[in-house]
Design a protein around this motif. Structure first.
Motif, mmCIF file in Angstrom:
data_model
loop_
_atom_site.group_PDB
_atom_site.id
_atom_site.type_symbol
_atom_site.label_atom_id
_atom_site.label_comp_id
_atom_site.label_asym_id
_atom_site.label_seq_id
_atom_site.Cartn_x
_atom_site.Cartn_y
_atom_site.Cartn_z
ATOM 1 N N VAL A 1 0.781 -1.309 -0.009
ATOM 2 C CA VAL A 1 -0.125 -0.060 -0.144
ATOM 3 C C VAL A 1 0.989 1.349 -0.125
ATOM 4 O O VAL A 1 0.439 2.265 -0.764
ATOM 5 N N LYS A 2 1.961 1.293 1.060
ATOM 6 C CA LYS A 2 2.926 2.337 0.758
ATOM 7 C C LYS A 2 3.569 2.702 -0.674
ATOM 8 O O LYS A 2 4.014 3.793 -0.919
ATOM 9 N N ALA A 3 3.786 1.583 -1.400
ATOM 10 C CA ALA A 3 4.346 1.531 -2.468
ATOM 11 C C ALA A 3 3.250 2.149 -3.638
ATOM 12 O O ALA A 3 3.616 2.407 -4.833
ATOM 13 N N GLY A 4 1.957 2.121 -3.255
ATOM 14 C CA GLY A 4 0.977 2.772 -4.353
ATOM 15 C C GLY A 4 -0.036 1.845 -4.841
ATOM 16 O O GLY A 4 -0.865 2.248 -5.411
ATOM 17 N N CYS A 5 -0.098 0.547 -4.089
ATOM 18 C CA CYS A 5 -1.043 -0.553 -4.714
ATOM 19 C C CYS A 5 -2.291 -0.031 -3.869
ATOM 20 O O CYS A 5 -2.556 0.399 -2.882
ATOM 21 N N PRO A 6 -3.296 0.088 -4.739
ATOM 22 C CA PRO A 6 -5.008 0.422 -4.218
ATOM 23 C C PRO A 6 -5.215 -0.682 -3.135
ATOM 24 O O PRO A 6 -4.918 -1.875 -3.195
ATOM 25 N N LEU A 7 -5.715 -0.006 -2.124
ATOM 26 C CA LEU A 7 -6.205 -1.019 -1.063
ATOM 27 C C LEU A 7 -7.172 -2.023 -1.320
ATOM 28 O O LEU A 7 -7.197 -3.092 -0.551
ATOM 29 N N LEU A 8 -8.012 -1.480 -2.340
ATOM 30 C CA LEU A 8 -9.287 -2.464 -2.605
ATOM 31 C C LEU A 8 -8.406 -3.790 -3.241
ATOM 32 O O LEU A 8 -9.129 -4.881 -3.005
ATOM 33 N N LYS A 9 -7.347 -3.898 -3.835
ATOM 34 C CA LYS A 9 -6.674 -5.115 -4.316
ATOM 35 C C LYS A 9 -6.556 -6.006 -3.152
ATOM 36 O O LYS A 9 -6.491 -7.115 -3.253
#
Length: 588
Positions: free
Chosen positions: A531-539
């Motif tokens: 998440v900190k790397a930019g991945c959407p939380l939804l995934k």
């Protein structure tokens, strides 16, 4: 024989004259029906007597006869599996004798005096003896081997005569000392007097209950003390039943002190049908019940706790680990308040007597892990339920109890209303035994202390975030904070909540408990990184392994830890795939 006359009656408190030569706490037969009473005060020729039976119909002038001995319980084989009232009268035998209603002055021997027990000697004539010396054993139940020991009151140093192997009743003499003192399979012990031991030990071994919120978050040591406070309907009795069913104590003493009769009925109907996971036998074969329900004489409540802990100390002296469930100490304190009022004593806070803390201390401080007189290690663990009116933890019984216990399992009304059981709140609860039992947990996994603190910190952070969510909604939070909410729900639903009616989830072995929590916290660590790397939380929230972890408590049996390793592999694979997908997207 010392005999006196009743001069005044005030409910269960009776005043009598002519008993000046009697000792404090001597047992007396009160009135024509010979009701059981105890002298609790001597004052200028007037004895104050606490009567443990219904005094209806008693009148001034009736006789009071002293037994010239303190109020005592009878100790010997035949106690386990029995249900007693507060003064050690066996209720089943009394029902079979006179019917469903207790009659005034009705007496029955606490232990069957006609039954013969097969005695296997471990001593011989001429042996040097001392208090606690083991003379032999009796197979009391399929789960309990009962050691016949020299009582602490015996002064003799030599076993002058000894019968050896055979079948004996509890009243038969099996040996004598050089002073002519008789040794039997049973003896009496004053219930207000703690039984002696050699030395007190550190409480560094946990009482494993199989309940995840207790064993991992708020553990209790063998020989420790715990309180379960909570308002009506929050699950005090349910929690005590669960601990009594599944904890690794050798013996359970369950004291129903002023509770409703149906709660004791639940114990009587459930325990014989439940199987002890350690022995494969009925749980009733390692249980003693003391039923002093709310419709029984209030004075007997006061003494029921002492009866229970004396029985526990007796089995502790054999080298057993005993757990006491006292339900509830608030009803016991109410009995103290009523008796104090009858004696016209000056009340303290909320009408309770000023000596309430002293009485609580006398009870809880008899717990402990010790080296016994027979050279074995034994323990008495005390778990007392507290029933504060309206769930108000600031009332005197709860506050004074906190002074003498080191483990506090605070039941939460909101959790109980949400059908989240055990409803032990993680904000108000605490355990001071965590550091002492750390070494025991380190044998399973040295991460226990670290992961426990991290998980509790996460839950506390979630509570603060929920206050913000109520004001502005979850969508206003950054993904890292929303992830805290998601993982906290995983901890609540997949770890803290436990189904007592599910064959797999009712009891969790320590390895499974710790592995599930490690999986949840590993999920949080990996999710936070992506998440900190930019991945959407939804995934992250849609990963299949998330549901696998939450359902592991129901799908993974205690004897199949490989399934948890499989889930761990799925966790690694799915996050690796997520990272690859994300890297591919960013490169494009």
């Amino acid at each position: 024989m010392i005999e006196g006359k009743i001069t005044r009656i005030s409910g269960p408190i009776v005043y009598a004259e002519g008993l000046e030569k009697c000792g404090l706490y001597d047992v007396v037969d009160v009135g024509e029906n010979k009701l059981i009473g105890e002298i609790i005060r001597q004052n200028e020729g007037m004895a104050t007597i606490q009567v443990y039976e219904d005094v209806s119909g008693m009148h001034i002038g009736e006789s009071v006869v002293s037994n010239e001995r303190p109020l005592s319980v009878r100790l010997g084989p035949g106690l386990v599996g029995t249900i007693y009232d507060g003064i050690q009268r066996p209720l089943k035998e009394m029902y079979e004798d006179k019917g469903a209603f207790l009659l005034p002055g009705q007496r029955t021997s606490p232990i069957d005096e006609s039954k013969k027990w097969d005695f296997v000697p471990t001593a011989k004539e001429g042996d040097a003896i001392a208090p606690g010396f083991v003379l032999g054993t009796v197979q009391e139940t399929g789960s309990i081997v009962h050691k016949i020991m020299v009582p602490p009151s015996i002064k003799g140093k030599t076993l002058a005569t000894f019968k050896g192997a055979g079948s004996y009743t509890i009243d038969e003499v099996i040996g004598t000392t050089e002073f002519g003192e008789e040794l039997k399979l049973s003896h009496y012990w004053p219930l207000r007097k703690p039984r002696p031991f050699l030395e007190k030990l550190e409480v560094n071994q946990p009482l494993v209950t199989g309940q995840r919120v207790i064993d991992v978050f708020f553990p209790l040591s063998k020989g420790g003390t715990a309180a379960i406070p909570g308002g009506f309907g929050t699950g005090k009795t349910m929690t005590q039943h669960a601990v009594a069913k599944w904890c690794d104590a050798d013996l359970i003493v369950y004291i129903g002190c002023g509770e409703r009769g149906n709660e004791m009925t639940d114990v009587l109907t459930e325990f014989p049908t439940l199987i002890d996971p350690r022995t494969g036998r009925s749980l009733m074969e390692r249980t003693i019940l003391i039923a002093n329900t709310s419709n029984m004489p209030v004075a007997a409540r006061e003494v029921s706790l002492y009866s229970g802990i004396t029985l526990a100390e007796y089995y502790r002296d054999m080298g057993l680990h005993v757990a006491i469930m006292a339900d509830s100490t608030s009803r016991w304190a109410e009995a103290l308040r009523e008796l104090s009022g009858r004696m016209e004593e000056m009340p303290a806070e909320e009408g309770y007597p000023a000596y309430l803390p002293t009485r609580l201390a006398e009870f809880y401080e008899r717990a402990g892990r010790v080296n016994t007189l027979c050279g074995k290690e034994g323990s008495v663990s005390v778990i007392g339920a507290v029933s504060p009116a309206g769930g108000d933890f600031s009332e005197p019984v709860t506050q004074h109890t906190k002074r003498f216990i080191r483990c506090f399992w605070a039941l939460d009304r909101e959790l109980a209303n949400a059908r989240h059981y055990p409803a032990i709140g993680w904000i108000d609860s605490y355990s001071e035994y965590a550091e002492e039992i750390k070494e025991w947990w380190d044998k399973f996994d040295p991460q226990w202390a670290t992961v426990r603190i991290k998980a509790l910190d996460l839950l506390k952070k979630e509570q603060r975030l929920q206050q913000i969510v109520r004001l502005i909604g979850a969508d206003a939070l950054p993904d890292s904070d929303r992830l805290v909410l998601i993982v906290s729900e995983m901890i609540k639903n997949g770890f803290l909540q436990q189904n007592a009616f599910d064959t797999i989830d009712a009891y969790s072995v320590p390895q499974k408990q710790l592995k599930i929590l490690l999986l949840i916290m590993d999920f949080y660590k990996k999710a936070l990184d992506v998440v900190k790397a930019g991945c959407p939380l939804l995934k992250v929230s849609e990963l299949a392994v998330r549901n696998e972890i939450v359902r592991a408590k129901l799908t993974v049996p205690n004897d199949n830890m490989e399934m948890l390793s499989t889930i761990s592999n799925h966790l690694v694979d799915q996050f690796s795939e997520l990272e690859r997908m994300y890297r591919k997207d960013t490169l494009v």
